[in-house]
Design a protein around this motif. Sequence first.
Motif, PDB file in Angstrom:
ATOM      1  N   GLU A  21      67.424  45.987  -7.298  1.00 63.67           N
ATOM      2  CA  GLU A  21      68.756  46.178  -7.878  1.00 63.67           C
ATOM      3  C   GLU A  21      69.186  44.942  -8.668  1.00 63.67           C
ATOM      4  N   ARG A  22      68.994  43.778  -8.084  1.00 63.18           N
ATOM      5  CA  ARG A  22      69.392  42.553  -8.782  1.00 63.18           C
ATOM      6  C   ARG A  22      68.538  42.336 -10.025  1.00 63.18           C
ATOM      7  N   ALA A  23      67.253  42.621  -9.905  1.00 63.18           N
ATOM      8  CA  ALA A  23      66.368  42.454 -11.056  1.00 63.18           C
ATOM      9  C   ALA A  23      66.820  43.338 -12.215  1.00 63.18           C
ATOM     10  N   GLU A  24      67.148  44.577 -11.920  1.00 63.44           N
ATOM     11  CA  GLU A  24      67.579  45.494 -12.984  1.00 63.44           C
ATOM     12  C   GLU A  24      68.862  45.006 -13.643  1.00 63.44           C
ATOM     13  N   ARG A  25      69.797  44.510 -12.854  1.00 67.77           N
ATOM     14  CA  ARG A  25      71.067  44.038 -13.415  1.00 67.77           C
ATOM     15  C   ARG A  25      70.867  42.750 -14.225  1.00 67.77           C
ATOM     16  N   ILE A  26      70.009  41.880 -13.730  1.00 65.27           N
ATOM     17  CA  ILE A  26      69.746  40.636 -14.465  1.00 65.27           C
ATOM     18  C   ILE A  26      69.062  40.942 -15.788  1.00 65.27           C
ATOM     19  N   ILE A  27      68.101  41.839 -15.763  1.00 66.19           N
ATOM     20  CA  ILE A  27      67.399  42.193 -17.000  1.00 66.19           C
ATOM     21  C   ILE A  27      68.361  42.851 -17.980  1.00 66.19           C
ATOM     22  N   ASP A  28      69.237  43.718 -17.490  1.00 65.79           N
ATOM     23  CA  ASP A  28      70.236  44.317 -18.380  1.00 65.79           C
ATOM     24  C   ASP A  28      71.079  43.232 -19.050  1.00 65.79           C
ATOM     25  N   ALA A  29      71.478  42.234 -18.268  1.00 67.35           N
ATOM     26  CA  ALA A  29      72.302  41.157 -18.827  1.00 67.35           C
ATOM     27  C   ALA A  29      71.508  40.341 -19.850  1.00 67.35           C
ATOM     28  N   LEU A  30      70.235  40.090 -19.561  1.00 70.11           N
ATOM     29  CA  LEU A  30      69.402  39.341 -20.497  1.00 70.11           C
ATOM     30  C   LEU A  30      69.217  40.102 -21.803  1.00 70.11           C
ATOM     31  N   LEU A  31      68.963  41.403 -21.698  1.00 71.93           N
ATOM     32  CA  LEU A  31      68.724  42.192 -22.904  1.00 71.93           C
ATOM     33  C   LEU A  31      69.999  42.347 -23.726  1.00 71.93           C
ATOM     34  N   ARG A  62      75.055  30.824 -20.664  1.00 68.63           N
ATOM     35  CA  ARG A  62      74.561  29.839 -19.704  1.00 68.63           C
ATOM     36  C   ARG A  62      75.104  30.118 -18.307  1.00 68.63           C
ATOM     37  N   GLU A  63      76.374  30.503 -18.211  1.00 69.07           N
ATOM     38  CA  GLU A  63      76.952  30.829 -16.909  1.00 69.07           C
ATOM     39  C   GLU A  63      76.264  32.056 -16.320  1.00 69.07           C
ATOM     40  N   MET A  64      75.968  33.053 -17.162  1.00 71.99           N
ATOM     41  CA  MET A  64      75.247  34.233 -16.691  1.00 71.99           C
ATOM     42  C   MET A  64      73.886  33.851 -16.119  1.00 71.99           C
ATOM     43  N   LEU A  65      73.183  32.963 -16.799  1.00 70.89           N
ATOM     44  CA  LEU A  65      71.861  32.556 -16.334  1.00 70.89           C
ATOM     45  C   LEU A  65      71.956  31.808 -15.007  1.00 70.89           C
ATOM     46  N   ARG A  66      72.957  30.965 -14.861  1.00 66.05           N
ATOM     47  CA  ARG A  66      73.115  30.250 -13.585  1.00 66.05           C
ATOM     48  C   ARG A  66      73.397  31.227 -12.448  1.00 66.05           C
ATOM     49  N   GLU A  67      74.246  32.207 -12.692  1.00 65.08           N
ATOM     50  CA  GLU A  67      74.545  33.201 -11.660  1.00 65.08           C
ATOM     51  C   GLU A  67      73.309  34.040 -11.339  1.00 65.08           C
ATOM     52  N   ALA A  68      72.533  34.353 -12.353  1.00 67.39           N
ATOM     53  CA  ALA A  68      71.307  35.114 -12.120  1.00 67.39           C
ATOM     54  C   ALA A  68      70.325  34.314 -11.271  1.00 67.39           C
ATOM     55  N   GLY A  69      70.200  33.023 -11.574  1.00 63.93           N
ATOM     56  CA  GLY A  69      69.320  32.180 -10.765  1.00 63.93           C
ATOM     57  C   GLY A  69      69.776  32.100  -9.320  1.00 63.93           C
ATOM     58  N   ASP A  70      71.083  31.991  -9.104  1.00 68.83           N
ATOM     59  CA  ASP A  70      71.611  31.949  -7.733  1.00 68.83           C
ATOM     60  C   ASP A  70      71.328  33.262  -7.004  1.00 68.83           C
ATOM     61  N   ALA A  71      71.507  34.392  -7.703  1.00 69.94           N
ATOM     62  CA  ALA A  71      71.268  35.694  -7.080  1.00 69.94           C
ATOM     63  C   ALA A  71      69.804  35.860  -6.688  1.00 69.94           C
ATOM     64  N   LEU A  72      68.898  35.397  -7.515  1.00 71.37           N
ATOM     65  CA  LEU A  72      67.473  35.504  -7.188  1.00 71.37           C
ATOM     66  C   LEU A  72      67.091  34.560  -6.055  1.00 71.37           C
ATOM     67  N   ALA A  73      67.741  33.400  -5.995  1.00 67.07           N
ATOM     68  CA  ALA A  73      67.423  32.432  -4.943  1.00 67.07           C
ATOM     69  C   ALA A  73      67.790  32.962  -3.565  1.00 67.07           C
ATOM     70  N   GLU A  74      68.695  33.941  -3.496  1.00 65.86           N
ATOM     71  CA  GLU A  74      69.094  34.514  -2.208  1.00 65.86           C
ATOM     72  C   GLU A  74      68.074  35.506  -1.666  1.00 65.86           C
ATOM     73  N   VAL A  75      67.096  35.872  -2.476  1.00 61.26           N
ATOM     74  CA  VAL A  75      66.058  36.806  -2.042  1.00 61.26           C
ATOM     75  C   VAL A  75      64.835  36.012  -1.605  1.00 61.26           C
ATOM     76  N   ASP A  76      64.351  36.281  -0.393  1.00 63.06           N
ATOM     77  CA  ASP A  76      63.156  35.609   0.121  1.00 63.06           C
ATOM     78  C   ASP A  76      61.921  36.326  -0.415  1.00 63.06           C
ATOM     79  N   PRO A  77      61.163  35.729  -1.342  1.00 61.34           N
ATOM     80  CA  PRO A  77      60.012  36.433  -1.911  1.00 61.34           C
ATOM     81  C   PRO A  77      58.931  36.760  -0.895  1.00 61.34           C
ATOM     82  N   GLU A  78      58.844  35.975   0.187  1.00 61.97           N
ATOM     83  CA  GLU A  78      57.814  36.239   1.188  1.00 61.97           C
ATOM     84  C   GLU A  78      58.095  37.513   1.978  1.00 61.97           C
ATOM     85  N   SER A  79      59.330  38.025   1.893  1.00 64.78           N
ATOM     86  CA  SER A  79      59.666  39.275   2.578  1.00 64.78           C
ATOM     87  C   SER A  79      59.350  40.499   1.729  1.00 64.78           C
ATOM     88  N   LEU A  80      58.884  40.283   0.481  1.00 64.61           N
ATOM     89  CA  LEU A  80      58.648  41.385  -0.444  1.00 64.61           C
ATOM     90  C   LEU A  80      57.172  41.757  -0.480  1.00 64.61           C
TER      91      LEU A  80
END
Length: 554
Positions: A21-31, A62-80
Amino acid sequence: MTSADDPFGRHPVRVGDMFVERAERIIDALLESRPGLAAAAGDHRYDDRLPDWSTDHVAADREMLREAGDALAEVDPESLPVAESVDHALLSALVDRELFESTEIRAHEWDPLCHNPGMLLHALLARPYAPAEVRLTHLAGRLAAVPDALATARRTLSDIPRIHAETAVGQFLGTAALIRDQVPVLLAEAPTLRGRVEPTARAAATACAQFADWLRAGPAATAEPGRDPRLGRRRWEARLWHTLDTELTAAEVQRRAWANLERVTEEIRAAAAELVGGPTDDETVRRALDLLAAEHPDDHTIVELASVTLDEATDFVRAHDLVTLVDDPCVIQEMPEFARGVAVAYCDSPGALETANVPTFYCIAPTPSEWPAHRVESFYREYNDHMIRNLTVHEAMPGHFLQLAHARRYAGGSPVRAVARSGPFVEGWAVYAEEVMVRAGFGGLPVRLQQLKMQLRMTLNALLDQLTHCEELAEAEAMALLTGRGFQEEGEAAGKWRRALLTSTQLSTYFVGYSEVAEIAAARPVGVSVRRWHDGMLAHDCPPPRHLRTLLGI
């Protein structure tokens, strides 16, 4: 639903669902904020827009990118799962890279090439992804935005490097010509839109020509050199880290490049002696290359030759069962004027999100009309019949065209890989494809010599990139290195010197990508056919090679 305070859906859900869900929203914002990225990915929702380089928009981005980075940092990649863990790494790297570019490189403040709308206009004119009426409606929006976008560019740009200004003059005049020449062609398919499109086209063409005049009268004409186009070691190494996404340091890249230069030099000396006889030395290499250089196309035949060589390469790949072919269309054409001045050829492929059946464009730049005869001759000695065969392997078959056609067939759990493609993998595969073809016998010894010359070129690309931006390499030293160790024609070497100044870190992607892709290819398990392994390497879109190793279980 998400609120303005929670743009990327940061609310409690299952970990895997949270990431997607976060990935889709971040990509939408980037595009949405990057129409060029959206167009490259094949997402047409923003086809009526140009990039917005205004101060307010850049700050908000720039603010969008910082928020996107924070949102991704909350996901533990080892759990995926493995595939999603890779996607998490790719998206995190993309967000970090975009923030670095915006805050550290800030190219939109000094590089006028960032403001050229030509590629975004060409995409609507040339690729029939929708009926003419739809594309013209989008085109009208982009054309209408050109005058304001270039007014913003004038306010934003300062201390422009002279070489960037000179290159931009030609590109913006090319964009003006594109609008004048190609918009009427598309309008002939939908004449009812003439009243809406023609006024915006005239205004956009005028704005591009006036912008070129502004550059020509100022940054391109001044006696002062303007900003130094070299990044310096700190910024170049930081940008290299973001570009390559590899564990190799800049020092290790340079060490490996010098070692590879020695290895390939011995190989090309041996191949030259096999072709023309004599000792295995540089003089024999030059005699062999001179012999091959005499067989070359011209401005009128180069596109036709590329078409012939594409058919030859396709038949060869099929006959030797090297990789699975596709039935996607590939159109070979002259490079549009607005895109010239950086590279000799490129592959413009539909994006991974494209749903229409549209072609890939393999574009080659003929020589500029103002070039003197000796420079034209030098160019075609470099891009002779045998080099064009090797170039077609790289750009088309089984290089970029086939590679990206396979990539579009990847279907993942999120659209991350459609927008986060690795330059080192893309270029690395294409260079590796050259090697695969000549080892299988494509083009015989003449093409083998050109492929080895290209190996020298891509190795020198990495050295030139680093030495230019980090060690103040002088033009004379660069020319001596390229014409001496690389056996390049003077015109090719001069063009590569310009490219090193116009770009940074991209020239390193060929060597580093090739090195890593070739290592993966060499890890083919016992009992697995070459075609099956190659298909597997291309089955995951275009991730950085270190992540491809994970996906392949190496």
